[in-house]
Write an enzyme that holds these catalytic residues in place. Structure first.
Site, PDB file in Angstrom:
ATOM      1  N   SER A  87     -26.004   4.571 -18.243  1.00 18.40           N
ATOM      2  CA  SER A  87     -26.006   4.894 -19.452  1.00 18.40           C
ATOM      3  C   SER A  87     -27.450   3.550 -20.136  1.00 18.40           C
ATOM      4  CB  SER A  87     -25.022   4.566 -20.158  1.00 18.40           C
ATOM      5  OG  SER A  87     -24.603   5.473 -19.968  1.00 18.40           O
ATOM      6  N   SER A 132     -26.151  10.429 -17.892  1.00 12.80           N
ATOM      7  CA  SER A 132     -26.137   9.163 -18.636  1.00 12.80           C
ATOM      8  C   SER A 132     -26.320   9.062 -20.172  1.00 12.80           C
ATOM      9  CB  SER A 132     -27.908   7.982 -18.238  1.00 12.80           C
ATOM     10  OG  SER A 132     -28.177   7.060 -18.441  1.00 12.80           O
ATOM     11  N   GLU A 168     -27.822   7.986 -23.155  1.00 17.89           N
ATOM     12  CA  GLU A 168     -28.843   6.646 -23.416  1.00 17.89           C
ATOM     13  C   GLU A 168     -28.460   7.038 -24.929  1.00 17.89           C
ATOM     14  OE1 GLU A 168     -31.327   8.377 -19.726  1.00 17.89           O
ATOM     15  OE2 GLU A 168     -31.536   6.684 -20.293  1.00 17.89           O
TER      16      GLU A 168
END
Lengths: 374, 374, 374, 374
Positions: free
Chosen positions: B251, B289, B291
Site C-alpha cells: 500500500s 493495495s 493507495e
C-alpha cells in the site's frame, strides 16, 4: 405557446400556503420562490398544443439565471445525485470545478440535445471570448421524462423556445405547475411540474435566504406525503379508476440557490439535504428515477481570470450550517407540493388524463389533523 | 528504539538528488521535505528489535503535525482513494467536513486501533473541551502492511510509542527510509518506508510551497520506474534469487501539505494528482493495495467556534491551479524514490532479506541516459 | 467527408509497434484495437473541409457499438472521472445503473447536443418500445474541444453525420488519428485524435481480451512521455517556433472494453487504471481538461426485462483482477501514442499548424535507449 | 455487565408493533429483526455501572456476524455516507472491494481503537492464514458518541467486551434499546440505542428478506416523526424542563442485510434508501452527525481464493429492485423507532436524565389519527 406573463398558476388553483398549510419552521421569503434569493431570474417557455399530426405537445423549457452574467461572474456550486436514472448535461464539470458558469435549463429527456446546442449558441454569441480567450463552454441542462402526456418523440422543443425562456427570465413571482420544462410532468400520479419555495434564515444567519425550484415528475400515488401525512394513500381509492404511469417512475430535478456564502464543498452537502426533502414527500428514489440536485451560492463571484492567483471569499462556518440544512429540506418539500397545487388536470397522449391534486380534500385532511394538535 | 535525532538516513545511503537525479521542473524547498511548508512537524518512533520470543519487530509510528494546535486551528483538507484496500481511520470525517482537526498518524495495519486510542487520549488530555464544549474527536490514522518483515501479529506498537512520535515531532529535516511507521515497509520489492520531498511554486504562486510525505509499501520490482526509466525491469535479474512478497502488494499512504490557500474541494482534486505520481513510479494500484492520499492547506485556519457564522478565507483561483498539480506529481514521485534511497537492506520475519535499492546502479543508469539528452 | 474505408492511417505514418516500440508486457490482439474484443464495432464520420465562409471544418463523430443491439442486450459498465472539465452526456445514468444501454458517441464539445438528439432519433426508430414498454433512453456522448483547429462555433456536425458513423461501424481494424470525433484534436501539442490498442490476457485469464479506444486531446508538449521516456522535452526545441494552445489543455475520453466478466463495481475500478495510463503519458489532469473514462464488459448481457427477477452472471474473482489492471494501463498508453503516430500535420483555424509527432526522431530515441538495456 | 440472555427489551416497554403501529406495506419476518435474514447473528455486551471513581459507564459493544465464517465466506457489500461526521473504520476497504470480510462491531467513538485491535486478535487467532497465505485483515467498526450519558473518556470498553459480544452472538430475537453499542445512546432527545426491523419481500421476490439494525443516536426532539406524524413537536412541551444535548447531534449507524442476491453496486444504491428512511424519522443529517449506512447480501459467497478466476453469482435484475428500496426505507424507520420503544429512562453523566419515549402518548396519538382514516 404560454408565456410567463400568463397566470402564475392554473385557474382555480392555489399554492400550499393559501390552503393554510405550511411546512417546517422557517418563514418563506416575499415570493416564497427561488427568486427571493436576490439576482435569480426564472423564465419559461410552455408548449401546450397539438402538432400537425394531432399529437399532443405538452412540454417546454425552464431557464434559471443565477445572475445577470453567470459566464463572467461564476458561482460556487455543488450537486448530489440521489438516483441517477436521468441526465443533467454539464454536471460533471460543475462537480469537478465546484463552479457554475452557465444558466441552468430544464426540459424533457429528448430535448437535452437541442437545449444544450441552443445554450451554446446563446452564450458564444453573448461572449465572443468563449473558445478564444477562454475555454469552450459546457451548458447545464436537466431533464425529466414527460412522455406519458407529451409526444416526446416529436422532439417539439426547438432552439427558439430556449431563447424565449432565457429572454423572458425575470425576478419576482414564478409561474408554477404545468409550465416550462414541467409542462407535461407528473408527481405521484397527480399533475405537477414546476414548483418553488424559499426560506428566510434567522438568528446569526438572518441575512440569508435560500430557495428551491423543482421540476417534479417522480413517484406513485400511494407514496405521496404532505408534511408527513400520507395523503396519497388516503386519496388512493378516489383515483383508482384512472390509468397511471407504469413502466417509469419519472424523476425530479431540484435546484437550490442561496445568498449564504457556501463553498462548493458545502453546496454538495446541502444538496444531500434536498434529497432528504424529496424522500419525505414519498420518493423511494426508484430505479428508473433521475433524482438530481444542483445547488449554488450567489455570494462569492469567482473571477474568470485575474492577475492575482488568489481571491478572497466568505464561507459559512461549518458549525453554523445546520439551519441551512433544515431550511433546505423544508423548502424542497414545499416546492414539490407547490408544483402539485399549481397544476390542473391535463389530458395528453392517448387521451390519458392526469388528475390535479384535489385541494379541497387536502384542506380537509389538514384541518382535521390540526384539530389534533399537530 | 530509534529516535528522530538518529541519523536522518541509513549509513551509506543518499537521497535521490545527491545522486544527481531530480524529478520534474520545480525546485525543492530548503529541506526537500514536507516540513518546508511552514509549521509542519514530523516525528517518528522506530522499533527495530527482536521481541522476547525472538520475533522481529520492524515497525513504528510516524506523526504529522499540521500546526502547533490543529484541534483549535483546523485546516481545510481533502483526500483521494486510488485503491482502498487499506485503512485511514478518520478519513470519512475529513472528507465530509473538508477539515482536518487532528494530527495524522501512520503505522502498520494492526496498530490502527492502538494509535487511534492513544491519539484520543492525547487530544482529550490537551483539550478538556473535547466532548464537553466541543464534539468528541475522531483521529486520523493511516496504515500499511509491514508483515513481510515485521511480526505484525505481535502488535508491538503501544500507546507510549504514539506519544513519543508526537512529542518528538519537529520541523526541519525529516528522517527517511526505515523509520517510524515505514520501518518495515517495502516498495517494488526494495526496502523503503518514509520518504518526502517538496516543491517551491513559482510565477504568481511563488509565495507557496508544497510538500509530500509518503509511507511507501506498494508494488512489484519489475514495475519500478524512476522519472520514467524502468529501473525495476533493468535490475530485475540482479535480485531474482531473493524471495519477495507474493500474496500482497502493499500500500501507500501519501500526505500532501501546502501553504497555498486551497479549499477542501481543491484539495480533493490535488489528491488525485498525487495518485498520478504514484502511478508514474509504477503502481497499477493493485487490488490488495491501499493507495490513499490525504491533503491539507495550512493557509486558512477554520475557527472551531465563533460568534460570527461567516469567516473570510482565501482560495487559489481555479484557473491558476495547474502548477500545483504539476508540483504535486513531481513531489510525490520524488518522495517515493527518496523512501527507497534512504533505506538499507533489512532482514526480518523468517530471516527474509529485503534488499536496498542499489544506488550505484541507479546512478549509472541515469548518467548513461543523460548522455542521450534526456 | 472521409469514411472508414479510407486509409486506416495517414499516408506515411505508422503505428507505434511498426516503429519497433511496444508498451508493457501483454501481447496485443489481432488488430491491436478495441475491436479485438469480440462484437465491438467502430465507425467514424470525418469532416475535413472548409465551410461556405472559408472556415476550417476539422471535426467529426466516432461511434462505438458495444454489440449489435446494445439497447436490448445491455452490458455492465463503469466509469471514472479523473478531471471533469468535460462532458459525457448520459454518464450519470451509466454510473447509477452500472449499465450501458446505448452506443457511445464521441465528438467535439459543441456537438454533444446534436449527437444526443440524433442518437435518440436513431434508437427510438430502431426500438418502438422505447418510451412505451420501456423507459425513455439517455444516450452516451463524450466530447473534447477541437476549437484550436476546427471552427467549433460553426457547429458543423449534423444528425446525418451521426447516422453515418453508426451505419459505418464495423469490426476489424480501426482508423486512427485525424478521423471521426478526433479529427481536429491535439495531444501534447502534436496532432492526435483517435487511437486504440488491445491486450490479450494470459494465464488463468487467457480467454479474455481488453481494448482501449481514446479520443485524445490533452496535454502540453514538454510533458509527453512514451513508455516513460520524456520525448516531449527532448523534442521541445524542435517545435518551439510553432504556435500552440494556451488557454486550454484539452481533454481525453477513454473507452475501455473487455470480454472478461467484470461487474459494474469492477469496471469503475478498472477505469481508475485507465486514468493512471493517461497520467503516464504525461497528463497532470489539468484544471481545464476533461479526462473521462468509461468501461464496459461484453460478457454478461443484462436482460431488459424478464419474468424472473434474478439472473445469473459471471464475475472475475477479486483476487484475480490485477492483470486486467496492468493491461488496462498498457493499452491506454499505447492507444494514446497510436493516436499521435497515426496523425499527420494539420492546418486549421487561423492557418495555424499542428505538427505530427516526428516518428523518425521517436524511432531514434528508442533505438538508443534499447542499446542501454531498457 | 448485561448479556443478551437478559430481557430483550426494558421492563414495561414494548416494540412499535405491539402498540398497534406499523410502518409501511411489507410484512416483517418472524422476529422483525435483522436476524430474519438467515445466518445473521447479533451479540451484545452491555456495560451499565459506575466505575471506581463513581463515573457512569453507559456503553457497550454490539457484534453483527453476517455468517458463521465471514472471513472465508465473504459477501458483497456496499455503503452510503449521508453525513460523515463519524467513523466506520474499515469502510474504505468495504467500499473499494464491494466485499465484507469481517464481522461488524458497533461501539462508542473512543472505543473504535480497542474494538479494531480486539477484532484483529480474534480473527488472526481463528484464521492462521491471515497475514500469511492471505493479506492482513482490516476490521469494520462503527461508532456513535454516547458521551452525554456515558463517561466516554474513561474508555471503558475492553478487548474482553468485544470477545464477549462476538461469542454471545446468536440468531433469533435481538435485544434492543439500551444494549450493546447503543447502551448510552439517544435519538431525538429520547433514550434509544439498538433497534431492528425486517421485511419479507413479496411477489417475484418473495423468497427474500431484508433486515436493518441501527445504533441510533441522532437528532433533536422537535424533529422526531413516526410514520410521518410529528410526535416530537407534539410532545415537545412535555419534556421542555429537561436538559438535553446541545453541542452535538449524535449519529446513526445503520446495517442492512438481505438474502436477495444484490451486487456491491446495488448495495451501494440500497444504502442510499436507508438514508431516506433516516431522513423520514426526522434527521436533517446535522453537520456533526455521522450517518453511515453499510449493507450486505448473504446470497453470493465470494471465494477467498480459487483456482478458477471466474465465479458465478446471482443478481437481482435492475428493473426488479424497487420493492427492495421501499422495504429498506420502511425497515429503517421501524428499526429506529424500535430503538426508542425498547429503551427506558436512563440517568448518566452529571446525573442527567434522558427520558424514554412516552409510549402511552404515542399510542394515543396514533389511535386518534387512525380514526381519521390514515
Amino acid at each position: 405557446m404560454k408565456h410567463i406573463d400568463d397566470p402564475l398558476i392554473a385557474p382555480g388553483r392555489v399554492r400550499l400556503r393559501e390552503l393554510g398549510i405550511s411546512i417546517g419552521n422557517f418563514s418563506p421569503g416575499k415570493w416564497n420562490a427561488i427568486t427571493d434569493v436576490p439576482g435569480i431570474k426564472i423564465g419559461h417557455t410552455t408548449l401546450i398544443t397539438d402538432d400537425k399530426e394531432g399529437l399532443p405537445v405538452r412540454t417546454g423549457v425552464t431557464a434559471i439565471l443565477p445572475n445577470d452574467n453567470i459566464y463572467m461572474n461564476r458561482l460556487n456550486a455543488g450537486a448530489f445525485v440521489l438516483n441517477g436514472a436521468g441526465e443533467m448535461s454539464g454536471l460533471i464539470q460543475v462537480q469537478e470545478w465546484g463552479i457554475l458558469e452557465t444558466p441552468i435549463l430544464l426540459s424533457n429527456t429528448y430535448s437535452v440535445g437541442v437545449c444544450s446546442s441552443a445554450l451554446v449558441k446563446d452564450l458564444t454569441k453573448r461572449h465572443p471570448g468563449i473558445g478564444e480567450k477562454y475555454d469552450v463552454v459546457i451548458p447545464v441542462v436537466g431533464e425529466c421524462d414527460d412522455s406519458w402526456l407529451n409526444d416526446i418523440r416529436g422532439m417539439h422543443v426547438r432552439s427558439e423556445h430556449v431563447y424565449h425562456a432565457l429572454a423572458k427570465a425575470q425576478s419576482g413571482p414564478v409561474a408554477e405547475g404545468s409550465v416550462g420544462g414541467g409542462t407535461g410532468m407528473i408527481t405521484c400520479d397527480f399533475k405537477a411540474g414546476i414548483g418553488t419555495s424559499s426560506r428566510l434564515l434567522d438568528g446569526k444567519l438572518q441575512a440569508y435566504t435560500l430557495g428551491v425550484l423543482v421540476m417534479s415528475n417522480f413517484g406513485i400515488r400511494e407514496e405521496l406525503r404532505i408534511d408527513g401525512v400520507p395523503v396519497g394513500k388516503m386519496l388512493f381509492n378516489k383515483f383508482s379508476h384512472l390509468q397511471r404511469r407504469t413502466n417509469s417512475y419519472g424523476s425530479i430535478i431540484a435546484v437550490l440557490a442561496t445568498n449564504a456564502p457556501l463553498t462548493a464543498h458545502q453546496l454538495n452537502r446541502v444538496s444531500k439535504r434536498v434529497a432528504l426533502g424529496i424522500g419525505r414527500v414519498g420518493s423511494h428514489a426508484a430505479h428508473g428515477s433521475g433524482e438530481i440536485v444542483i445547488a449554488f451560492s450567489t455570494a462569492n463571484k469567482i473571477p474568470r481570470s485575474s492577475d492575482a492567483p488568489i481571491f478572497a471569499m466568505n464561507a459559512v462556518l461549518d458549525s453554523a450550517v445546520n439551519p441551512i440544512y433544515q431550511a433546505a429540506i423544508e423548502a424542497t418539500e414545499e416546492a414539490i407540493i407547490n408544483s402539485l397545487c399549481a397544476s390542473s388536470d391535463m389530458k395528453g397522449r392517448g387521451n390519458k388524463l392526469c388528475p390535479a391534486l384535489p385541494l379541497d380534500d387536502i384542506k380537509k385532511i389538514f384541518s382535521e389533523r390540526s384539530s389534533l394538535g399537530e
